[in-house]
Design an enzyme around this catalytic site. Structure first.
Site, PDB file in Angstrom:
ATOM      1  N   PHE A  22      -3.100  12.285 -13.523  1.00  6.46           N
ATOM      2  CA  PHE A  22      -3.103  11.766 -14.896  1.00  6.46           C
ATOM      3  C   PHE A  22      -4.156  10.642 -14.964  1.00  6.46           C
ATOM      4  O   PHE A  22      -4.216   9.798 -14.085  1.00  6.46           O
ATOM      5  CB  PHE A  22      -1.722  11.200 -15.237  1.00  6.46           C
ATOM      6  CG  PHE A  22      -1.414  11.134 -16.706  1.00  6.46           C
ATOM      7  CD1 PHE A  22      -1.983  10.154 -17.506  1.00  6.46           C
ATOM      8  CD2 PHE A  22      -0.558  12.054 -17.299  1.00  6.46           C
ATOM      9  CE1 PHE A  22      -1.699  10.082 -18.860  1.00  6.46           C
ATOM     10  CE2 PHE A  22      -0.261  11.986 -18.653  1.00  6.46           C
ATOM     11  CZ  PHE A  22      -0.831  10.998 -19.442  1.00  6.46           C
ATOM     12  N   SER A  54       1.590   9.226 -12.151  1.00  8.18           N
ATOM     13  CA  SER A  54       2.049   8.091 -11.327  1.00  8.18           C
ATOM     14  C   SER A  54       3.545   8.125 -11.082  1.00  8.18           C
ATOM     15  O   SER A  54       4.026   7.687 -10.036  1.00  8.18           O
ATOM     16  CB  SER A  54       1.672   6.780 -12.010  1.00  8.18           C
ATOM     17  OG  SER A  54       0.264   6.660 -12.044  1.00  8.18           O
ATOM     18  N   PHE A  55       4.286   8.688 -12.069  1.00  2.89           N
ATOM     19  CA  PHE A  55       5.748   8.714 -11.927  1.00  2.89           C
ATOM     20  C   PHE A  55       6.172   9.500 -10.688  1.00  2.89           C
ATOM     21  O   PHE A  55       7.213   9.247 -10.090  1.00  2.89           O
ATOM     22  CB  PHE A  55       6.386   9.328 -13.185  1.00  2.89           C
ATOM     23  CG  PHE A  55       7.878   9.149 -13.244  1.00  2.89           C
ATOM     24  CD1 PHE A  55       8.723  10.171 -12.836  1.00  2.89           C
ATOM     25  CD2 PHE A  55       8.432   7.949 -13.683  1.00  2.89           C
ATOM     26  CE1 PHE A  55      10.105  10.008 -12.877  1.00  2.89           C
ATOM     27  CE2 PHE A  55       9.807   7.777 -13.730  1.00  2.89           C
ATOM     28  CZ  PHE A  55      10.651   8.811 -13.323  1.00  2.89           C
ATOM     29  N   GLU A  56       5.346  10.463 -10.275  1.00  9.69           N
ATOM     30  CA  GLU A  56       5.660  11.298  -9.105  1.00  9.69           C
ATOM     31  C   GLU A  56       5.229  10.671  -7.780  1.00  9.69           C
ATOM     32  O   GLU A  56       5.496  11.209  -6.706  1.00  9.69           O
ATOM     33  CB  GLU A  56       4.970  12.668  -9.253  1.00  9.69           C
ATOM     34  CG  GLU A  56       5.684  13.631 -10.181  1.00  9.69           C
ATOM     35  CD  GLU A  56       5.478  13.245 -11.629  1.00  9.69           C
ATOM     36  OE1 GLU A  56       4.363  12.824 -11.987  1.00  9.69           O
ATOM     37  OE2 GLU A  56       6.443  13.331 -12.399  1.00  9.69           O
ATOM     38  N   THR A  84       0.447   5.650 -24.067  1.00  7.41           N
ATOM     39  CA  THR A  84       1.845   6.016 -23.901  1.00  7.41           C
ATOM     40  C   THR A  84       2.770   4.925 -24.410  1.00  7.41           C
ATOM     41  O   THR A  84       2.500   3.735 -24.255  1.00  7.41           O
ATOM     42  CB  THR A  84       2.176   6.281 -22.409  1.00  7.41           C
ATOM     43  OG1 THR A  84       3.585   6.464 -22.331  1.00  7.41           O
ATOM     44  CG2 THR A  84       1.794   5.107 -21.527  1.00  7.41           C
ATOM     45  N   HIS A  86       5.766   4.882 -23.329  1.00  9.70           N
ATOM     46  CA  HIS A  86       6.636   4.509 -22.194  1.00  9.70           C
ATOM     47  C   HIS A  86       5.804   3.929 -21.055  1.00  9.70           C
ATOM     48  O   HIS A  86       6.089   4.125 -19.893  1.00  9.70           O
ATOM     49  CB  HIS A  86       7.498   5.678 -21.730  1.00  9.70           C
ATOM     50  CG  HIS A  86       6.768   6.918 -21.348  1.00  9.70           C
ATOM     51  ND1 HIS A  86       6.187   7.755 -22.264  1.00  9.70           N
ATOM     52  CD2 HIS A  86       6.519   7.466 -20.148  1.00  9.70           C
ATOM     53  CE1 HIS A  86       5.635   8.762 -21.642  1.00  9.70           C
ATOM     54  NE2 HIS A  86       5.802   8.615 -20.351  1.00  9.70           N
ATOM     55  N   PHE A 111       0.517  -0.517  -3.286  1.00  9.72           N
ATOM     56  CA  PHE A 111       0.633  -0.227  -4.726  1.00  9.72           C
ATOM     57  C   PHE A 111      -0.750  -0.320  -5.364  1.00  9.72           C
ATOM     58  O   PHE A 111      -1.215  -1.400  -5.721  1.00  9.72           O
ATOM     59  CB  PHE A 111       1.610  -1.224  -5.368  1.00  9.72           C
ATOM     60  CG  PHE A 111       1.853  -0.971  -6.835  1.00  9.72           C
ATOM     61  CD1 PHE A 111       1.460  -1.905  -7.795  1.00  9.72           C
ATOM     62  CD2 PHE A 111       2.465   0.193  -7.258  1.00  9.72           C
ATOM     63  CE1 PHE A 111       1.673  -1.683  -9.140  1.00  9.72           C
ATOM     64  CE2 PHE A 111       2.685   0.426  -8.607  1.00  9.72           C
ATOM     65  CZ  PHE A 111       2.290  -0.510  -9.549  1.00  9.72           C
ATOM     66  N   ARG A 125     -12.090  -1.657 -13.776  1.00  7.77           N
ATOM     67  CA  ARG A 125     -11.419  -1.830 -12.469  1.00  7.77           C
ATOM     68  C   ARG A 125     -11.691  -0.652 -11.527  1.00  7.77           C
ATOM     69  O   ARG A 125     -11.355  -0.691 -10.366  1.00  7.77           O
ATOM     70  CB  ARG A 125      -9.910  -1.961 -12.696  1.00  7.77           C
ATOM     71  CG  ARG A 125      -9.497  -3.286 -13.310  1.00  7.77           C
ATOM     72  CD  ARG A 125      -8.117  -3.173 -13.923  1.00  7.77           C
ATOM     73  NE  ARG A 125      -7.639  -4.450 -14.461  1.00  7.77           N
ATOM     74  CZ  ARG A 125      -8.096  -4.994 -15.582  1.00  7.77           C
ATOM     75  NH1 ARG A 125      -9.077  -4.400 -16.248  1.00  7.77           N
ATOM     76  NH2 ARG A 125      -7.635  -6.144 -16.027  1.00  7.77           N
TER      77      ARG A 125
HETATM   78  O1  LIG Z   1      -0.157   8.212 -14.221  1.00  2.90           O
HETATM   79  C1  LIG Z   1       0.180   8.186 -15.405  1.00  2.90           C
HETATM   80  N1  LIG Z   1       1.175   9.005 -15.849  1.00  2.90           N
HETATM   81  C2  LIG Z   1       1.540   9.004 -17.143  1.00  2.90           C
HETATM   82  N2  LIG Z   1       2.520   9.836 -17.546  1.00  2.90           N
HETATM   83  C3  LIG Z   1       2.944  10.984 -16.746  1.00  2.90           C
HETATM   84  C4  LIG Z   1       4.020  10.592 -15.737  1.00  2.90           C
HETATM   85  O2  LIG Z   1       3.443   9.869 -14.659  1.00  2.90           O
HETATM   86  C5  LIG Z   1       4.684  11.852 -15.163  1.00  2.90           C
HETATM   87  O3  LIG Z   1       3.704  12.635 -14.513  1.00  2.90           O
HETATM   88  C6  LIG Z   1       5.340  12.694 -16.256  1.00  2.90           C
HETATM   89  O4  LIG Z   1       6.213  11.850 -17.005  1.00  2.90           O
HETATM   90  C7  LIG Z   1       6.122  13.857 -15.650  1.00  2.90           C
HETATM   91  O5  LIG Z   1       7.126  13.365 -14.805  1.00  2.90           O
HETATM   92  C8  LIG Z   1       0.908   8.149 -18.065  1.00  2.90           C
HETATM   93  N3  LIG Z   1       1.259   8.145 -19.424  1.00  2.90           N
HETATM   94  O6  LIG Z   1       2.339   8.640 -19.817  1.00  2.90           O
HETATM   95  O7  LIG Z   1       0.424   7.633 -20.273  1.00  2.90           O
HETATM   96  C9  LIG Z   1      -0.135   7.283 -17.580  1.00  2.90           C
HETATM   97  O8  LIG Z   1      -0.755   6.491 -18.321  1.00  2.90           O
HETATM   98  N4  LIG Z   1      -0.444   7.340 -16.270  1.00  2.90           N
END
Ligand SMILES: O=c1[nH]c(NC[C@H](O)[C@H](O)[C@H](O)CO)c([N+](=O)[O-])c(=O)[nH]1
Length: 151
Positions: A22, A54-56, A84, A86, A111, A125
């Site tokens: 992402f 990033s969430f993963e 986003t 969230h 991190f 950055r």
């Molecule tokens: O790495 C990111 N993931 C983002 N969302 C995806 C998230 O990391 C998961 O992949 C997704 O929610 C599926 O689990 C972002 N936004 O939502 O904008 C972001 O800015 N950066």
């Protein structure tokens, strides 16, 4: 007084990198900076794992750390508020998750997720003004060496 510090020599170290796709215009630049840093400090073994976002990162960082294959794991991502609602959720969860993996496994997990207001800040950055990827890789080198010294 005896001070203990980790140096930046990379020879003999095995590095793992988990990078989010992402915002990959940003994260690929962070990765380039990190790989440049590792190469220039003599790291011969680097494995790069890509995740959707990033969430993963925490789950895969945990898997990598538990494998025992790496002296440190570098987590790279870019959370951009502009896109986003969230933003805080994703950013906070990733930060908490990465810190927990490090403590649970005893493997340094760095991190390296930039959290920015917009893409321009991100590019500043990720190579325009500085490359945080290079800087985060330096932290990975230092922590990998430090943990060996503390054994
Ligand atoms: O790495 C990111 N993931 C983002 N969302 C995806 C998230 O990391 C998961 O992949 C997704 O929610 C599926 O689990 C972002 N936004 O939502 O904008 C972001 O800015 N950066």
């Amino acid at each position: 007084v005896r001070t203990i510090e980790g140096g930046f020599i990379g020879t003999g170290l095995k590095m793992g990198v988990v990078v989010a796709r992402f915002n990959d215009l940003l994260t690929e630049e962070l990765l380039k900076g990190a790989l440049d840093c590792f190469e220039r400090h003599g790291v011969e073994e680097v494995e790069v794992v890509r995740v959707p976002g990033s969430f993963e990162i925490p789950l895969v960082a945990k898997k990598m750390a538990e494998s025992g294959k790496y002296d440190a794991v570098l987590a790279l991502g870019a959370v951009v508020r502009g896109e986003t609602k969230h933003f805080d959720l994703v950013a906070n969860e990733v930060a908490k998750g990465v810190a927990k993996v490090s403590l649970d496994t005893g493997v340094p997990v760095i991190f390296g997720v930039i959290t920015v207001e917009d893409e321009l800040q991100g590019f500043n950055r990720a190579g325009v003004k500085s490359n945080k990827g290079f800087e985060y890789a330096m932290a990975a080198l230092e922590m990998a060496n430090l943990m060996k010294k503390l054994e």
